[in-house]
Design an enzyme around this catalytic site. Structure first.
Site, PDB file in Angstrom:
ATOM      1  N   LYS A   1       3.283  -0.272   1.020  1.00 40.98           N
ATOM      2  CA  LYS A   1       2.160  -1.057   1.553  1.00 40.98           C
ATOM      3  C   LYS A   1       2.599  -2.448   2.039  1.00 40.98           C
ATOM      4  O   LYS A   1       3.704  -2.909   1.716  1.00 40.98           O
ATOM      5  CB  LYS A   1       1.082  -1.167   0.473  1.00 40.98           C
ATOM      6  CG  LYS A   1       0.435   0.188   0.113  1.00 40.98           C
ATOM      7  CD  LYS A   1      -0.709   0.003  -0.891  1.00 40.98           C
ATOM      8  CE  LYS A   1      -1.365   1.328  -1.231  1.00 40.98           C
ATOM      9  NZ  LYS A   1      -2.525   1.131  -2.154  1.00 40.98           N
TER      10      LYS A   1
ATOM     11  N   TYR B   1      -8.256   6.334   4.680  1.00 45.62           N
ATOM     12  CA  TYR B   1      -8.913   6.110   3.391  1.00 45.62           C
ATOM     13  C   TYR B   1     -10.399   6.483   3.435  1.00 45.62           C
ATOM     14  O   TYR B   1     -11.177   5.995   2.606  1.00 45.62           O
ATOM     15  CB  TYR B   1      -8.754   4.651   2.967  1.00 45.62           C
ATOM     16  CG  TYR B   1      -7.440   4.352   2.257  1.00 45.62           C
ATOM     17  CD1 TYR B   1      -7.105   4.978   1.056  1.00 45.62           C
ATOM     18  CD2 TYR B   1      -6.545   3.405   2.762  1.00 45.62           C
ATOM     19  CE1 TYR B   1      -5.925   4.694   0.393  1.00 45.62           C
ATOM     20  CE2 TYR B   1      -5.350   3.111   2.104  1.00 45.62           C
ATOM     21  CZ  TYR B   1      -5.049   3.761   0.914  1.00 45.62           C
ATOM     22  OH  TYR B   1      -3.883   3.476   0.247  1.00 45.62           O
TER      23      TYR B   1
ATOM     24  N   PHE C   1     -14.685  -1.793  -2.324  1.00 44.60           N
ATOM     25  CA  PHE C   1     -13.471  -2.452  -1.838  1.00 44.60           C
ATOM     26  C   PHE C   1     -12.951  -1.836  -0.532  1.00 44.60           C
ATOM     27  O   PHE C   1     -11.888  -2.218  -0.046  1.00 44.60           O
ATOM     28  CB  PHE C   1     -12.373  -2.400  -2.909  1.00 44.60           C
ATOM     29  CG  PHE C   1     -12.059  -1.001  -3.392  1.00 44.60           C
ATOM     30  CD1 PHE C   1     -11.222  -0.171  -2.660  1.00 44.60           C
ATOM     31  CD2 PHE C   1     -12.599  -0.518  -4.580  1.00 44.60           C
ATOM     32  CE1 PHE C   1     -10.932   1.119  -3.101  1.00 44.60           C
ATOM     33  CE2 PHE C   1     -12.316   0.770  -5.029  1.00 44.60           C
ATOM     34  CZ  PHE C   1     -11.482   1.594  -4.275  1.00 44.60           C
TER      35      PHE C   1
ATOM     36  N   ARG D   1       3.782   9.972  -8.536  1.00 44.27           N
ATOM     37  CA  ARG D   1       2.727   9.157  -9.164  1.00 44.27           C
ATOM     38  C   ARG D   1       3.209   8.545 -10.484  1.00 44.27           C
ATOM     39  O   ARG D   1       2.809   7.436 -10.855  1.00 44.27           O
ATOM     40  CB  ARG D   1       1.445   9.971  -9.318  1.00 44.27           C
ATOM     41  CG  ARG D   1       0.805  10.225  -7.936  1.00 44.27           C
ATOM     42  CD  ARG D   1      -0.511  10.949  -8.012  1.00 44.27           C
ATOM     43  NE  ARG D   1      -1.589  10.149  -8.556  1.00 44.27           N
ATOM     44  CZ  ARG D   1      -2.356   9.309  -7.842  1.00 44.27           C
ATOM     45  NH1 ARG D   1      -2.136   9.130  -6.542  1.00 44.27           N
ATOM     46  NH2 ARG D   1      -3.339   8.648  -8.412  1.00 44.27           N
TER      47      ARG D   1
ATOM     48  N   THR E   1      -2.769   2.544 -10.959  1.00 51.31           N
ATOM     49  CA  THR E   1      -3.309   1.807  -9.806  1.00 51.31           C
ATOM     50  C   THR E   1      -3.312   0.300 -10.040  1.00 51.31           C
ATOM     51  O   THR E   1      -2.904  -0.479  -9.176  1.00 51.31           O
ATOM     52  CB  THR E   1      -4.758   2.274  -9.525  1.00 51.31           C
ATOM     53  OG1 THR E   1      -4.782   3.696  -9.477  1.00 51.31           O
ATOM     54  CG2 THR E   1      -5.272   1.702  -8.219  1.00 51.31           C
TER      55      THR E   1
ATOM     56  N   ARG F   1       4.688  -0.162  -9.624  1.00 51.68           N
ATOM     57  CA  ARG F   1       3.565  -1.109  -9.666  1.00 51.68           C
ATOM     58  C   ARG F   1       3.737  -2.138 -10.773  1.00 51.68           C
ATOM     59  O   ARG F   1       3.369  -3.309 -10.606  1.00 51.68           O
ATOM     60  CB  ARG F   1       2.252  -0.343  -9.771  1.00 51.68           C
ATOM     61  CG  ARG F   1       1.861   0.260  -8.408  1.00 51.68           C
ATOM     62  CD  ARG F   1       0.788   1.299  -8.536  1.00 51.68           C
ATOM     63  NE  ARG F   1       0.204   1.683  -7.254  1.00 51.68           N
ATOM     64  CZ  ARG F   1      -0.596   2.737  -7.093  1.00 51.68           C
ATOM     65  NH1 ARG F   1      -0.882   3.509  -8.119  1.00 51.68           N
ATOM     66  NH2 ARG F   1      -1.092   3.023  -5.896  1.00 51.68           N
TER      67      ARG F   1
ATOM     68  N   ASN G   1      -1.133  -3.180  -4.242  1.00 53.52           N
ATOM     69  CA  ASN G   1      -0.353  -2.545  -5.305  1.00 53.52           C
ATOM     70  C   ASN G   1       0.866  -1.769  -4.792  1.00 53.52           C
ATOM     71  O   ASN G   1       1.306  -0.801  -5.410  1.00 53.52           O
ATOM     72  CB  ASN G   1      -1.261  -1.689  -6.193  1.00 53.52           C
ATOM     73  CG  ASN G   1      -1.967  -0.586  -5.425  1.00 53.52           C
ATOM     74  OD1 ASN G   1      -1.762  -0.454  -4.224  1.00 53.52           O
ATOM     75  ND2 ASN G   1      -2.765   0.193  -6.111  1.00 53.52           N
TER      76      ASN G   1
ATOM     77  N   HIS H   1       1.322   3.770  -1.993  1.00 50.92           N
ATOM     78  CA  HIS H   1       0.337   4.851  -2.040  1.00 50.92           C
ATOM     79  C   HIS H   1       1.088   6.156  -2.263  1.00 50.92           C
ATOM     80  O   HIS H   1       2.176   6.336  -1.717  1.00 50.92           O
ATOM     81  CB  HIS H   1      -0.436   4.955  -0.722  1.00 50.92           C
ATOM     82  CG  HIS H   1      -1.118   6.299  -0.563  1.00 50.92           C
ATOM     83  ND1 HIS H   1      -2.329   6.573  -1.128  1.00 50.92           N
ATOM     84  CD2 HIS H   1      -0.706   7.448   0.039  1.00 50.92           C
ATOM     85  CE1 HIS H   1      -2.651   7.840  -0.863  1.00 50.92           C
ATOM     86  NE2 HIS H   1      -1.679   8.395  -0.157  1.00 50.92           N
TER      87      HIS H   1
ATOM     88  N   GLU I   1      -2.288  14.334   4.585  1.00 53.55           N
ATOM     89  CA  GLU I   1      -1.753  12.994   4.842  1.00 53.55           C
ATOM     90  C   GLU I   1      -0.421  13.067   5.595  1.00 53.55           C
ATOM     91  O   GLU I   1      -0.167  12.257   6.488  1.00 53.55           O
ATOM     92  CB  GLU I   1      -1.611  12.238   3.515  1.00 53.55           C
ATOM     93  CG  GLU I   1      -2.978  11.913   2.909  1.00 53.55           C
ATOM     94  CD  GLU I   1      -2.928  11.314   1.515  1.00 53.55           C
ATOM     95  OE1 GLU I   1      -4.006  11.040   0.958  1.00 53.55           O
ATOM     96  OE2 GLU I   1      -1.818  11.096   0.971  1.00 53.55           O
TER      97      GLU I   1
HETATM   98  P1  GTP Z   1      -3.345   5.302  -3.755  1.00 58.62           P
HETATM   99  O1  GTP Z   1      -2.060   5.986  -4.037  1.00 58.62           O
HETATM  100  O2  GTP Z   1      -3.191   4.092  -2.864  1.00 58.62           O
HETATM  101  O3  GTP Z   1      -4.435   6.252  -3.296  1.00 58.62           O
HETATM  102  O4  GTP Z   1      -3.784   4.687  -5.169  1.00 58.62           O
HETATM  103  P2  GTP Z   1      -4.464   5.408  -6.395  1.00 58.62           P
HETATM  104  O5  GTP Z   1      -4.620   6.874  -6.158  1.00 58.62           O
HETATM  105  O6  GTP Z   1      -3.711   4.961  -7.605  1.00 58.62           O
HETATM  106  O7  GTP Z   1      -5.890   4.708  -6.407  1.00 58.62           O
HETATM  107  P3  GTP Z   1      -7.259   5.130  -5.673  1.00 58.62           P
HETATM  108  O8  GTP Z   1      -7.051   6.321  -4.816  1.00 58.62           O
HETATM  109  O9  GTP Z   1      -8.328   5.139  -6.705  1.00 58.62           O
HETATM  110  O10 GTP Z   1      -7.526   3.852  -4.752  1.00 58.62           O
HETATM  111  C1  GTP Z   1      -6.890   3.742  -3.496  1.00 58.62           C
HETATM  112  C2  GTP Z   1      -6.451   2.321  -3.282  1.00 58.62           C
HETATM  113  O11 GTP Z   1      -7.593   1.485  -3.186  1.00 58.62           O
HETATM  114  C3  GTP Z   1      -5.630   1.711  -4.420  1.00 58.62           C
HETATM  115  O12 GTP Z   1      -4.266   2.012  -4.377  1.00 58.62           O
HETATM  116  C4  GTP Z   1      -5.857   0.231  -4.186  1.00 58.62           C
HETATM  117  O13 GTP Z   1      -5.001  -0.261  -3.155  1.00 58.62           O
HETATM  118  C5  GTP Z   1      -7.281   0.200  -3.694  1.00 58.62           C
HETATM  119  N1  GTP Z   1      -8.186  -0.115  -4.805  1.00 58.62           N
HETATM  120  C6  GTP Z   1      -8.544   0.691  -5.842  1.00 58.62           C
HETATM  121  N2  GTP Z   1      -9.375   0.062  -6.676  1.00 58.62           N
HETATM  122  C7  GTP Z   1      -9.555  -1.194  -6.149  1.00 58.62           C
HETATM  123  C8  GTP Z   1     -10.316  -2.335  -6.540  1.00 58.62           C
HETATM  124  O14 GTP Z   1     -10.991  -2.346  -7.554  1.00 58.62           O
HETATM  125  N3  GTP Z   1     -10.236  -3.436  -5.716  1.00 58.62           N
HETATM  126  C9  GTP Z   1      -9.489  -3.444  -4.565  1.00 58.62           C
HETATM  127  N4  GTP Z   1      -9.457  -4.538  -3.801  1.00 58.62           N
HETATM  128  N5  GTP Z   1      -8.773  -2.383  -4.181  1.00 58.62           N
HETATM  129  C10 GTP Z   1      -8.793  -1.289  -4.950  1.00 58.62           C
HETATM  130 MG    MG Z   2      -5.494   7.706  -4.360  1.00 63.54          MG
END
Ligand code: GTP
Ligand code: MG
Length: 138
Positions: free
Chosen positions: A9, A49, A57, A85, A91, A102, A112, A115, A126
């Site tokens: 990212k 997304y 968010f 993962r 996350t 992370r 973070n 992805h 994807e």
């Molecule tokens: P990805 O691999 O990026 O999909 O992350 P993830 O699977 O661990 O998390 P998820 O799919 O729930 O959320 C996707 C992305 O949204 C996260 O990686 C973060 O960058 C963002 N995100 C998730 N929760 C929050 C939040 O509470 N605030 C903000 N600003 N961003 C968030």
């Molecule tokens: Mg995700």
């Protein structure tokens, strides 16, 4: 062997962390079989997304993903999806296990650093969103 889709990212590319993050993948037995640096438009980030469109968010997330270049990549290995993962960590970096990407590099729950796909169906979708078949060199 399984394949998964990964993004380094903007917060990580900005800090020149691509090599350190790739070393974590390779050390875990994941092979980088495709990789390119791109600068997403907000529309591309929004479509990528779309599953999060109703989350509070979402707009901030799309702005961030389009703010600076990212590195999109395909990782291949045994159980690549879950292994990736595991290497990424939780996350929210404050919940991420020591030694994960992370835990070491992420700046916040939003910024973070990486992805990773969460299931075989999303991995296939994807990968196809960013790469053509001839770009995957296993
Ligand atoms: P990805 O691999 O990026 O999909 O992350 P993830 O699977 O661990 O998390 P998820 O799919 O729930 O959320 C996707 C992305 O949204 C996260 O990686 C973060 O960058 C963002 N995100 C998730 N929760 C929050 C939040 O509470 N605030 C903000 N600003 N961003 C968030
Ligand atoms: Mg995700």
């Amino acid at each position: 062997l399984e394949r998964t889709f990964s993004i380094i990212k903007p917060d990580a590319t900005r800090r020149n962390l691509t090599g350190k993050i790739n070393a974590k993948f390779e050390d875990a037995g994941l092979r980088i079989i495709a990789q390119k640096r791109i600068h997403m438009t907000k529309a591309q980030a929004g479509a990528f997304y779309a599953v999060h469109a109703e989350r509070p968010f979402y707009d901030e997330l799309c702005e961030f993903m389009a703010s600076e270049p990212v590195v999109v990549q395909v990782l291949e290995g045994e159980n690549a999806i879950s292994k990736n993962r595991e290497v990424m960590g939780a996350t929210n970096p404050s919940d991420a296990a020591p030694g994960t990407i992370r835990a070491e590099f992420a700046e916040s729950v939003g910024e973070n650093s990486v992805h990773g796909s969460d299931a075989p169906e999303t991995a296939a979708e994807e990968i196809a969103y960013f790469f053509s078949g001839t770009e995957l060199v296993g």
